[in-house]
Design a protein around this motif. Sequence first.
Motif, PDB file in Angstrom:
ATOM      1  N   VAL A  81      41.702  36.353  56.384  1.00 47.08           N
ATOM      2  CA  VAL A  81      42.798  36.210  55.435  1.00 47.08           C
ATOM      3  C   VAL A  81      44.104  36.601  56.115  1.00 47.08           C
ATOM      4  N   ASP A  82      45.110  35.701  56.089  1.00 46.09           N
ATOM      5  CA  ASP A  82      46.409  36.066  56.640  1.00 46.09           C
ATOM      6  C   ASP A  82      47.235  36.787  55.578  1.00 46.09           C
ATOM      7  N   GLU A  83      48.453  37.187  55.937  1.00 48.67           N
ATOM      8  CA  GLU A  83      49.259  37.989  55.010  1.00 48.67           C
ATOM      9  C   GLU A  83      49.580  37.235  53.729  1.00 48.67           C
ATOM     10  N   ALA A  84      49.946  35.964  53.860  1.00 47.37           N
ATOM     11  CA  ALA A  84      50.265  35.177  52.667  1.00 47.37           C
ATOM     12  C   ALA A  84      49.049  35.035  51.765  1.00 47.37           C
ATOM     13  N   GLY A  85      47.884  34.829  52.382  1.00 48.63           N
ATOM     14  CA  GLY A  85      46.658  34.724  51.601  1.00 48.63           C
ATOM     15  C   GLY A  85      46.306  36.024  50.926  1.00 48.63           C
ATOM     16  N   ALA A  86      46.523  37.139  51.636  1.00 46.75           N
ATOM     17  CA  ALA A  86      46.238  38.451  51.063  1.00 46.75           C
ATOM     18  C   ALA A  86      47.129  38.737  49.862  1.00 46.75           C
ATOM     19  N   VAL A  87      48.406  38.413  49.993  1.00 45.97           N
ATOM     20  CA  VAL A  87      49.347  38.620  48.877  1.00 45.97           C
ATOM     21  C   VAL A  87      48.933  37.779  47.681  1.00 45.97           C
ATOM     22  N   ALA A  88      48.518  36.537  47.944  1.00 46.43           N
ATOM     23  CA  ALA A  88      48.103  35.654  46.850  1.00 46.43           C
ATOM     24  C   ALA A  88      46.873  36.203  46.135  1.00 46.43           C
ATOM     25  N   ILE A  89      45.911  36.719  46.889  1.00 45.94           N
ATOM     26  CA  ILE A  89      44.677  37.250  46.300  1.00 45.94           C
ATOM     27  C   ILE A  89      44.962  38.458  45.418  1.00 45.94           C
ATOM     28  N   ILE A  90      45.701  39.427  45.948  1.00 49.53           N
ATOM     29  CA  ILE A  90      45.960  40.644  45.185  1.00 49.53           C
ATOM     30  C   ILE A  90      46.913  40.367  44.032  1.00 49.53           C
ATOM     31  N   SER A  91      47.850  39.447  44.215  1.00 43.67           N
ATOM     32  CA  SER A  91      48.756  39.083  43.121  1.00 43.67           C
ATOM     33  C   SER A  91      47.981  38.468  41.965  1.00 43.67           C
ATOM     34  N   ASN A  92      46.975  37.691  42.283  1.00 43.79           N
ATOM     35  CA  ASN A  92      46.157  37.077  41.241  1.00 43.79           C
ATOM     36  C   ASN A  92      45.481  38.145  40.379  1.00 43.79           C
ATOM     37  N   GLY A  93      44.903  39.171  41.030  1.00 40.52           N
ATOM     38  CA  GLY A  93      44.261  40.244  40.288  1.00 40.52           C
ATOM     39  C   GLY A  93      45.248  41.065  39.490  1.00 40.52           C
ATOM     40  N   SER A  94      46.396  41.378  40.092  1.00 42.63           N
ATOM     41  CA  SER A  94      47.416  42.161  39.395  1.00 42.63           C
ATOM     42  C   SER A  94      47.958  41.422  38.184  1.00 42.63           C
ATOM     43  N   ASP A  95      48.211  40.133  38.365  1.00 46.17           N
ATOM     44  CA  ASP A  95      48.747  39.344  37.261  1.00 46.17           C
ATOM     45  C   ASP A  95      47.716  39.149  36.157  1.00 46.17           C
ATOM     46  N   LEU A  96      46.447  39.118  36.526  1.00 43.39           N
ATOM     47  CA  LEU A  96      45.384  39.042  35.522  1.00 43.39           C
ATOM     48  C   LEU A  96      45.378  40.316  34.673  1.00 43.39           C
ATOM     49  N   ALA A  97      45.486  41.469  35.331  1.00 45.00           N
ATOM     50  CA  ALA A  97      45.536  42.741  34.608  1.00 45.00           C
ATOM     51  C   ALA A  97      46.769  42.813  33.715  1.00 45.00           C
ATOM     52  N   ARG A  98      47.916  42.349  34.223  1.00 43.28           N
ATOM     53  CA  ARG A  98      49.150  42.349  33.423  1.00 43.28           C
ATOM     54  C   ARG A  98      49.012  41.442  32.204  1.00 43.28           C
ATOM     55  N   ALA A  99      48.407  40.286  32.405  1.00 42.05           N
ATOM     56  CA  ALA A  99      48.257  39.338  31.292  1.00 42.05           C
ATOM     57  C   ALA A  99      47.409  39.935  30.183  1.00 42.05           C
ATOM     58  N   LEU A 100      46.381  40.679  30.562  1.00 45.55           N
ATOM     59  CA  LEU A 100      45.529  41.318  29.560  1.00 45.55           C
ATOM     60  C   LEU A 100      46.304  42.387  28.795  1.00 45.55           C
ATOM     61  N   ARG A 101      47.037  43.223  29.524  1.00 47.06           N
ATOM     62  CA  ARG A 101      47.763  44.311  28.877  1.00 47.06           C
ATOM     63  C   ARG A 101      48.969  43.805  28.081  1.00 47.06           C
ATOM     64  N   ALA A 102      49.383  42.568  28.296  1.00 51.30           N
ATOM     65  CA  ALA A 102      50.496  42.000  27.535  1.00 51.30           C
ATOM     66  C   ALA A 102      50.075  41.559  26.129  1.00 51.30           C
ATOM     67  N   ILE A 103      48.767  41.484  25.886  1.00 49.64           N
ATOM     68  CA  ILE A 103      48.281  41.145  24.541  1.00 49.64           C
ATOM     69  C   ILE A 103      48.676  42.278  23.598  1.00 49.64           C
ATOM     70  N   ARG A 104      49.358  41.939  22.517  1.00 50.02           N
ATOM     71  CA  ARG A 104      49.919  42.981  21.641  1.00 50.02           C
ATOM     72  C   ARG A 104      48.930  43.513  20.618  1.00 50.02           C
ATOM     73  N   VAL A 105      47.866  42.753  20.339  1.00 51.98           N
ATOM     74  CA  VAL A 105      46.871  43.185  19.358  1.00 51.98           C
ATOM     75  C   VAL A 105      45.697  43.844  20.081  1.00 51.98           C
ATOM     76  N   PRO A 106      44.816  44.533  19.350  1.00 52.80           N
ATOM     77  CA  PRO A 106      43.673  45.169  20.016  1.00 52.80           C
ATOM     78  C   PRO A 106      42.806  44.167  20.782  1.00 52.80           C
ATOM     79  N   VAL A 107      42.390  44.567  21.969  1.00 52.31           N
ATOM     80  CA  VAL A 107      41.479  43.782  22.798  1.00 52.31           C
ATOM     81  C   VAL A 107      40.150  44.514  22.866  1.00 52.31           C
ATOM     82  N   VAL A 108      39.077  43.809  22.542  1.00 47.41           N
ATOM     83  CA  VAL A 108      37.735  44.380  22.542  1.00 47.41           C
ATOM     84  C   VAL A 108      36.924  43.719  23.656  1.00 47.41           C
TER      85      VAL A 108
END
Length: 262
Positions: A81-108
């Motif tokens: 994995v090169d640097e650009a690929g590494a950034v893309a991989i970790i950004s995907n996980g971070s943005d997934l976590a952010r998208a979940l926490r952006a839900i305003r109602v309870p998440v089960v």
Amino acid sequence: MTESEELIATVDDGGIARLTINRPERMNALSGGVSLEIRRVLGEWAQRDDLRVVVLSGSGGSFSAGADITDIAANAGDAGVDEAGAVAIISNGSDLARALRAIRVPVVAAVDGAAVGIGASLALGADLVYATNRAYFLFPFVNIGLMPDGGASMLVAASIGRVRANALLLLGEKFRAAAAFDAGLVTEVLEDAAALSARVDEVVAKLAAKSPAALRITKAASDAITMAAFETALGEEMDGQTRLLQSPEFRQTLALFTKSDS
């Protein structure tokens, strides 16, 4: 409604949204494409005022085995994995976590079987976590030369304290449902998948009957305290994981997956 072979997302007339990862042959491992689709769906749901509760689950006896290493290996170059690929991989996980926490109602989260890596982060990012006796949480990153991501470095410690969190994150061992409950990582443990489904439906019905405004404001107030370090954790994970994804240790891991698929 979004329904495909790998992701099922529905919202009923009562405002109950359900998102099911549907890759049972891969233990619901998250490919880049599936992660993007989850983020898209969650992004749409975060903007809706008619939702009462969101339920996350996986099909086929697993919640999610985490990032699909074979997908990463297929997209890596001969040198790993090169640097650009590494950034893309970790950004995907971070943005997934952010998208979940952006839900305003309870998440089960309804967790049966494996919740591994970013899959564990996704489960523990929920507001209420219900699991079967056979469920387990695993952050195996250190075993392959990486570090926890998806906010796990903060989510686990916020739930169970620093020392127990260190044991879970640094040793890379399974944390089974009963132990996770005793440590305060999950809300309740159920006997099997049928009991899990029934209990989650019961909880969802209770939440859906409450004031949506009260639930949103209560969740926001709780998050302001308990999730205050969330973005800081994601930043640390971005810096550390970007380096580790390019490391010789992880390159060896990718080589093993490439060999197994050749």
